[in-house]
Write a protein that holds these residues in place. Structure first.
Motif, PDB file in Angstrom:
ATOM      1  N   ALA A 119      -0.800  -7.357  -7.195  1.00  0.00           N
ATOM      2  CA  ALA A 119      -1.683  -6.982  -6.087  1.00  0.00           C
ATOM      3  C   ALA A 119      -2.759  -8.046  -5.872  1.00  0.00           C
ATOM      4  CB  ALA A 119      -2.326  -5.623  -6.373  1.00  0.00           C
ATOM      5  N   VAL A 120      -3.294  -8.606  -6.970  1.00  0.00           N
ATOM      6  CA  VAL A 120      -4.301  -9.665  -6.864  1.00  0.00           C
ATOM      7  C   VAL A 120      -3.711 -10.897  -6.207  1.00  0.00           C
ATOM      8  CG1 VAL A 120      -5.740 -11.262  -8.183  1.00  0.00           C
ATOM      9  CG2 VAL A 120      -5.654  -8.842  -8.820  1.00  0.00           C
ATOM     10  N   GLN A 128       2.487  -1.351 -15.200  1.00  0.00           N
ATOM     11  CA  GLN A 128       1.257  -1.112 -14.452  1.00  0.00           C
ATOM     12  C   GLN A 128       0.383  -2.369 -14.407  1.00  0.00           C
ATOM     13  OE1 GLN A 128      -0.406   2.273 -16.478  1.00  0.00           O
ATOM     14  NE2 GLN A 128       0.860   3.751 -15.371  1.00  0.00           N
ATOM     15  N   LYS A 129       0.319  -3.085 -15.535  1.00  0.00           N
ATOM     16  CA  LYS A 129      -0.453  -4.319 -15.573  1.00  0.00           C
ATOM     17  C   LYS A 129       0.135  -5.358 -14.618  1.00  0.00           C
ATOM     18  CE  LYS A 129      -2.221  -7.850 -18.744  1.00  0.00           C
ATOM     19  NZ  LYS A 129      -2.245  -8.343 -20.151  1.00  0.00           N
ATOM     20  N   ASP A 151       1.820  -4.724 -11.899  1.00  0.00           N
ATOM     21  CA  ASP A 151       1.515  -4.275 -10.540  1.00  0.00           C
ATOM     22  C   ASP A 151       0.110  -4.713 -10.127  1.00  0.00           C
ATOM     23  OD1 ASP A 151       3.969  -3.123 -10.226  1.00  0.00           O
ATOM     24  OD2 ASP A 151       3.324  -1.100 -10.760  1.00  0.00           O
ATOM     25  N   GLU A 152      -0.824  -4.585 -11.055  1.00  0.00           N
ATOM     26  CA  GLU A 152      -2.206  -4.989 -10.754  1.00  0.00           C
ATOM     27  C   GLU A 152      -2.294  -6.497 -10.508  1.00  0.00           C
ATOM     28  OE1 GLU A 152      -4.402  -3.641 -14.092  1.00  0.00           O
ATOM     29  OE2 GLU A 152      -4.213  -1.492 -13.596  1.00  0.00           O
ATOM     30  N   GLU A 153      -1.633  -7.279 -11.354  1.00  0.00           N
ATOM     31  CA  GLU A 153      -1.662  -8.730 -11.190  1.00  0.00           C
ATOM     32  C   GLU A 153      -0.970  -9.147  -9.893  1.00  0.00           C
ATOM     33  OE1 GLU A 153      -0.029 -10.565 -14.631  1.00  0.00           O
ATOM     34  OE2 GLU A 153      -1.471  -9.675 -16.013  1.00  0.00           O
ATOM     35  N   ASP A 193       0.812  -1.217   0.000  1.00  0.00           N
ATOM     36  CA  ASP A 193       0.000   0.000   0.000  1.00  0.00           C
ATOM     37  C   ASP A 193       0.843   1.263   0.000  1.00  0.00           C
ATOM     38  OD1 ASP A 193      -2.247  -1.539  -0.011  1.00  0.00           O
ATOM     39  OD2 ASP A 193      -2.573  -1.444   2.162  1.00  0.00           O
ATOM     40  N   GLU A 226      -3.213 -10.441  -2.505  1.00  0.00           N
ATOM     41  CA  GLU A 226      -4.456 -10.592  -1.749  1.00  0.00           C
ATOM     42  C   GLU A 226      -4.833 -12.071  -1.621  1.00  0.00           C
ATOM     43  OE1 GLU A 226      -7.952  -9.733   0.328  1.00  0.00           O
ATOM     44  OE2 GLU A 226      -6.089  -8.617  -0.033  1.00  0.00           O
TER      45      GLU A 226
END
Length: 346
Positions: free
Chosen positions: A242-243, A235-236, A238-240, A26, A246
């Motif tokens: 982050a998933v 950026q893509k 980073d999103e993957e 975060d 989680e």
């Protein structure tokens, strides 16, 4: 009871670890600012710092090259933070280990005020990589050090003092490996006046053709240094990541609060973690390539700015030499190839 207590400690440790990693992801950062220190360059600067009585980041009086290099490679000085460089390998003994890919790392940009620009930091990293790729010790003791390359054997030139104890004393530059083999190199020795005169000639040729050269440089900059696609992929990723982070959190939390098959849990955890590492490795490749392109763009910008405002010169300019010249291949006194930072040679 001991086994239950140990399992509870393990679950607590995993949840605490996850919570810390979530804070990293975060962008929430806390760090020891008292151990930061403005940096310059390696070995020679270490000597200057000791002479000036400047303490190390930990308050010691003796500086080492390794300390300087660790500062030069520390992203915190440009305002970013790479989190989880080390991690706890044993929740009971609290033993720490350098992270070599075993657990996720998180890179947070602009987490705190910077003391150097990102461009300057990236240039330093590229220069360190360039010196490492040379596979020889870098010599930065003089203006021509590490710039003159023997056209016969490929070794660098070094300065030599002739007639050091009489009136004919002078400094010349010569291949450092000239007499190492049975057949000595055929490349000549050079005086500093000869090196400077050759640069003045090459510099004036650049200035004479600068309009064409600047146009070519701008075209190269547009073609070779654009990072739009790399940034989109970054950026893509980073999103993957982050998933996946989680999903790892949920797996740990579920395992800590519900009875579950540990073999199945370990398989799932390892699978998610392996996928995360793969994305992380690609993200690092992108970061390296972006640094290379930024380095090239800065070189081209500096090159353009230098020749754009320059006039024909009759005397040697150390500033122009530093800004423009990548290396000089010496074949003969009248055959010196200047390799400039924009990629062209004369």
């Amino acid at each position: 009871m001991s086994s239950l207590a140990q399992e509870e400690s393990r679950s607590i440790s995993e949840n605490v670890t996850w919570g810390q990693r979530k804070r990293f992801a975060d962008g929430k950062v806390s760090m020891p600012y008292k151990h930061f220190l403005g940096y310059k360059t390696p070995f020679g600067i270490a000597q200057v710092l000791m002479e000036d009585g400047v303490p190390t980041p930990c308050g010691k009086t003796k500086w080492s090259t390794s300390t300087i290099l660790s500062i030069l490679g520390n992203e915190k000085y440009k305002g970013d933070a790479l989190l989880q460089k080390t991690f706890c390998t044993d929740f009971l003994t609290k033993k720490m280990k350098v992270n070599e890919g075993e657990v996720p790392q998180y890179y947070v940009e602009n987490s705190h005020p910077a003391i150097v620009s990102s461009e300057m930091y990236d240039l330093v990293q590229q220069e360190l990589e360039r010196r490492k790729d040379q596979r020889r010790q870098h010599n930065g003791t003089g203006l021509f050090s590490d710039k003159l390359i023997c056209g016969c054997c490929g070794h660098p030139y070094g300065s030599k003092v002739w007639h050091s104890n009489d009136q004919y004393r002078r400094v010349v530059w010569r291949c450092n490996a000239k007499y190492r083999n049975q057949e000595k190199c055929t490349s000549p020795h050079l005086t500093e006046d000869e090196i400077q005169a050759a640069f003045v000639s090459a510099m004036n040729r650049l200035i004479t053709n600068r309009k064409t050269i600047i146009t070519d440089c701008k075209m190269l900059m547009k073609q070779l240094t654009d990072c739009t696609e790399l940034t989109a992929e970054e950026q893509k990723l980073d999103e993957e990541m982050a998933v996946l982070s989680e999903m790892l959190r949920r797996a740990i939390e579920q395992n800590a609060h519900e009875a579950s098959d540990q073999e199945e849990y370990n398989r799932r955890y390892d699978s998610l973690n392996e996928r995360y590492k793969g994305l992380e490795a690609r993200a690092e490749e992108i970061a390296v390539e972006k640094r290379r392109r930024h380095y090239l763009r800065n070189n081209l910008r500096q090159f353009i700015a230098t020749i754009d405002k320059a006039d024909l010169i009759s005397e040697f300019s150390s500033e122009a030499w530093t800004a423009l010249v990548e290396s000089v291949t010496v074949n003969a006194k009248d055959d010196m190839r200047f390799n400039f930072r924009n990629g062209m040679s004369l």
